[in-house]
Design an enzyme around this catalytic site. Structure first.
Site, PDB file in Angstrom:
ATOM      1  N   PRO A   9      -5.019  17.581  74.797  1.00  0.00           N
ATOM      2  CA  PRO A   9      -4.814  17.509  76.235  1.00  0.00           C
ATOM      3  C   PRO A   9      -4.346  16.149  76.747  1.00  0.00           C
ATOM      4  O   PRO A   9      -4.795  15.107  76.269  1.00  0.00           O
ATOM      5  CB  PRO A   9      -6.195  17.860  76.812  1.00  0.00           C
ATOM      6  CG  PRO A   9      -7.144  17.738  75.691  1.00  0.00           C
ATOM      7  CD  PRO A   9      -6.380  17.989  74.436  1.00  0.00           C
ATOM      8  N   ASN A  10      -3.431  16.238  77.686  1.00  0.00           N
ATOM      9  CA  ASN A  10      -2.878  15.088  78.432  1.00  0.00           C
ATOM     10  C   ASN A  10      -1.908  14.236  77.609  1.00  0.00           C
ATOM     11  O   ASN A  10      -1.264  13.344  78.159  1.00  0.00           O
ATOM     12  CB  ASN A  10      -4.002  14.199  79.003  1.00  0.00           C
ATOM     13  CG  ASN A  10      -4.887  14.974  79.947  1.00  0.00           C
ATOM     14  OD1 ASN A  10      -4.389  15.585  80.889  1.00  0.00           O
ATOM     15  ND2 ASN A  10      -6.179  15.016  79.686  1.00  0.00           N
ATOM     16  N   ARG A  17       1.322   8.462  81.846  1.00  0.00           N
ATOM     17  CA  ARG A  17      -0.056   8.242  82.303  1.00  0.00           C
ATOM     18  C   ARG A  17      -0.588   6.916  81.760  1.00  0.00           C
ATOM     19  O   ARG A  17      -0.350   6.550  80.610  1.00  0.00           O
ATOM     20  CB  ARG A  17      -0.967   9.389  81.871  1.00  0.00           C
ATOM     21  CG  ARG A  17      -1.319   9.386  80.425  1.00  0.00           C
ATOM     22  CD  ARG A  17      -2.630  10.152  80.185  1.00  0.00           C
ATOM     23  NE  ARG A  17      -2.841  10.309  78.775  1.00  0.00           N
ATOM     24  CZ  ARG A  17      -4.010  10.575  78.227  1.00  0.00           C
ATOM     25  NH1 ARG A  17      -5.066  10.775  78.991  1.00  0.00           N
ATOM     26  NH2 ARG A  17      -4.133  10.683  76.931  1.00  0.00           N
ATOM     27  N   TYR A  22      -1.832   3.609  77.144  1.00  0.00           N
ATOM     28  CA  TYR A  22      -1.140   4.485  76.185  1.00  0.00           C
ATOM     29  C   TYR A  22       0.335   4.129  75.979  1.00  0.00           C
ATOM     30  O   TYR A  22       1.024   4.813  75.231  1.00  0.00           O
ATOM     31  CB  TYR A  22      -1.277   5.950  76.621  1.00  0.00           C
ATOM     32  CG  TYR A  22      -2.728   6.374  76.732  1.00  0.00           C
ATOM     33  CD1 TYR A  22      -3.533   6.430  75.594  1.00  0.00           C
ATOM     34  CD2 TYR A  22      -3.298   6.700  77.968  1.00  0.00           C
ATOM     35  CE1 TYR A  22      -4.867   6.799  75.681  1.00  0.00           C
ATOM     36  CE2 TYR A  22      -4.633   7.074  78.062  1.00  0.00           C
ATOM     37  CZ  TYR A  22      -5.409   7.128  76.926  1.00  0.00           C
ATOM     38  OH  TYR A  22      -6.737   7.480  77.008  1.00  0.00           O
ATOM     39  N   ASN A  76      -4.261  14.379  67.123  1.00  0.00           N
ATOM     40  CA  ASN A  76      -4.894  13.584  68.165  1.00  0.00           C
ATOM     41  C   ASN A  76      -5.485  14.580  69.159  1.00  0.00           C
ATOM     42  O   ASN A  76      -4.760  15.123  69.999  1.00  0.00           O
ATOM     43  CB  ASN A  76      -3.885  12.667  68.864  1.00  0.00           C
ATOM     44  CG  ASN A  76      -4.553  11.786  69.917  1.00  0.00           C
ATOM     45  OD1 ASN A  76      -5.698  12.033  70.303  1.00  0.00           O
ATOM     46  ND2 ASN A  76      -3.840  10.786  70.390  1.00  0.00           N
ATOM     47  N   ALA A  79      -9.306  13.880  74.533  1.00  0.00           N
ATOM     48  CA  ALA A  79     -10.726  13.803  74.911  1.00  0.00           C
ATOM     49  C   ALA A  79     -11.595  14.778  74.129  1.00  0.00           C
ATOM     50  O   ALA A  79     -12.807  14.555  73.973  1.00  0.00           O
ATOM     51  CB  ALA A  79     -10.866  14.051  76.408  1.00  0.00           C
ATOM     52  N   GLU A 100      -6.938  11.929  61.774  1.00  0.00           N
ATOM     53  CA  GLU A 100      -6.995  11.824  63.239  1.00  0.00           C
ATOM     54  C   GLU A 100      -6.368  10.505  63.693  1.00  0.00           C
ATOM     55  O   GLU A 100      -6.580   9.465  63.064  1.00  0.00           O
ATOM     56  CB  GLU A 100      -8.454  11.894  63.693  1.00  0.00           C
ATOM     57  CG  GLU A 100      -8.621  11.778  65.208  1.00  0.00           C
ATOM     58  CD  GLU A 100      -9.996  12.229  65.666  1.00  0.00           C
ATOM     59  OE1 GLU A 100     -10.343  13.406  65.436  1.00  0.00           O
ATOM     60  OE2 GLU A 100     -10.731  11.416  66.244  1.00  0.00           O
ATOM     61  N   HIS A 102      -5.636   8.044  67.217  1.00  0.00           N
ATOM     62  CA  HIS A 102      -5.777   7.736  68.645  1.00  0.00           C
ATOM     63  C   HIS A 102      -4.835   6.596  68.975  1.00  0.00           C
ATOM     64  O   HIS A 102      -4.782   5.595  68.241  1.00  0.00           O
ATOM     65  CB  HIS A 102      -7.221   7.322  68.986  1.00  0.00           C
ATOM     66  CG  HIS A 102      -8.167   8.453  68.813  1.00  0.00           C
ATOM     67  ND1 HIS A 102      -8.247   9.484  69.713  1.00  0.00           N
ATOM     68  CD2 HIS A 102      -9.000   8.751  67.807  1.00  0.00           C
ATOM     69  CE1 HIS A 102      -9.118  10.372  69.277  1.00  0.00           C
ATOM     70  NE2 HIS A 102      -9.593   9.961  68.115  1.00  0.00           N
ATOM     71  N   ARG A 109     -13.562   1.127  73.750  1.00  0.00           N
ATOM     72  CA  ARG A 109     -13.515   1.662  75.125  1.00  0.00           C
ATOM     73  C   ARG A 109     -14.922   2.100  75.578  1.00  0.00           C
ATOM     74  O   ARG A 109     -15.920   1.638  75.033  1.00  0.00           O
ATOM     75  CB  ARG A 109     -12.472   2.787  75.189  1.00  0.00           C
ATOM     76  CG  ARG A 109     -11.054   2.249  74.903  1.00  0.00           C
ATOM     77  CD  ARG A 109      -9.993   3.313  75.054  1.00  0.00           C
ATOM     78  NE  ARG A 109      -9.917   3.800  76.432  1.00  0.00           N
ATOM     79  CZ  ARG A 109      -9.199   4.858  76.796  1.00  0.00           C
ATOM     80  NH1 ARG A 109      -8.485   5.519  75.888  1.00  0.00           N
ATOM     81  NH2 ARG A 109      -9.169   5.244  78.057  1.00  0.00           N
TER      82      ARG A 109
HETATM   83  C1  DQA Z   1      -6.900   9.288  73.072  1.00  0.00           C
HETATM   84  C2  DQA Z   1      -8.258   8.669  73.429  1.00  0.00           C
HETATM   85  C3  DQA Z   1      -9.115   9.669  74.169  1.00  0.00           C
HETATM   86  O1  DQA Z   1     -10.381   9.095  74.512  1.00  0.00           O
HETATM   87  C4  DQA Z   1      -8.439  10.122  75.434  1.00  0.00           C
HETATM   88  O2  DQA Z   1      -9.209  11.119  76.069  1.00  0.00           O
HETATM   89  C5  DQA Z   1      -7.045  10.598  75.224  1.00  0.00           C
HETATM   90  C6  DQA Z   1      -6.197   9.843  74.298  1.00  0.00           C
HETATM   91  C7  DQA Z   1      -5.963   8.238  72.433  1.00  0.00           C
HETATM   92  O3  DQA Z   1      -4.974   8.673  71.839  1.00  0.00           O
HETATM   93  O4  DQA Z   1      -6.186   7.037  72.539  1.00  0.00           O
HETATM   94  O5  DQA Z   1      -6.581  11.523  75.861  1.00  0.00           O
HETATM   95  O6  DQA Z   1      -7.103  10.315  72.136  1.00  0.00           O
END
Ligand code: DQA
Length: 147
Positions: A9-10, A17, A22, A76, A79, A100, A102, A109
């Site tokens: 997500p996102n 964003r 990011y 990835n 959240a 994985e 990030h 964080r």
């Molecule tokens: C993320 C880190 C997560 O905490 C966050 O919710 C994301 C992006 C990252 O790629 O740094 O959506 O996975």
């Protein structure tokens, strides 16, 4: 060698964003370069993004048990990394190595982001290298599997 990158997500908004966290490059523009660079080395990379937990789980199942011939997955989960036991179970349930990634350094964080339940089901977790983290994970597969 054939790899699948799954973004949760996102991550479709990467580049737009919170660029201070990011970065300002879209994942699509990064992926285009990554995909073509590795295609010329004989490594195919596919990309899937979803904002839904169930769709991510379905994609993991299909990649793991279907006939697409993937050798590994780079994920990835966004959240979901921090609380989705369902995605962690799906990673553990498939016979493919999963790394994985990030973009941000989740260890530095908020407390809620420091734990990754999905990462615990993976071979490794790469965090804080920006989009390059995806390339690092792909390169690990390529070098360790010797395509
Ligand atoms: C993320 C880190 C997560 O905490 C966050 O919710 C994301 C992006 C990252 O790629 O740094 O959506 O996975």
């Amino acid at each position: 060698m054939k790899l699948l990158i799954i973004n949760g997500p996102n991550l479709n908004l990467t580049g737009k964003r919170q660029p201070e966290i990011y970065g300002s490059r879209s994942f699509e523009s990064f992926f285009e370069v990554l995909e073509s660079g590795y295609a010329s080395k004989g490594c195919g990379i596919q990309y899937f993004q979803s904002n839904s937990e169930g769709e991510i789980i379905d994609r993991l199942h299909k990649a793991g048990y279907g006939d697409e011939g993937f050798d590994g997955i780079v994920i990835n989960p966004g959240a979901y990394s921090h609380y989705s036991l369902a995605i962690a179970d799906a990673i553990a349930a498939i016979p493919l190595p999963v790394v994985e990634v990030h973009i941000s350094n989740v260890a530095a964080r908020e407390a809620e982001r420091r734990k990754t339940v999905t990462g615990a089901a993976c071979v490794a977790v790469v965090a804080g290298l920006g989009l390059f983290g995806y390339e690092a994970a792909v390169e690990w597969f390529v070098q360790s599997r010797n395509i």
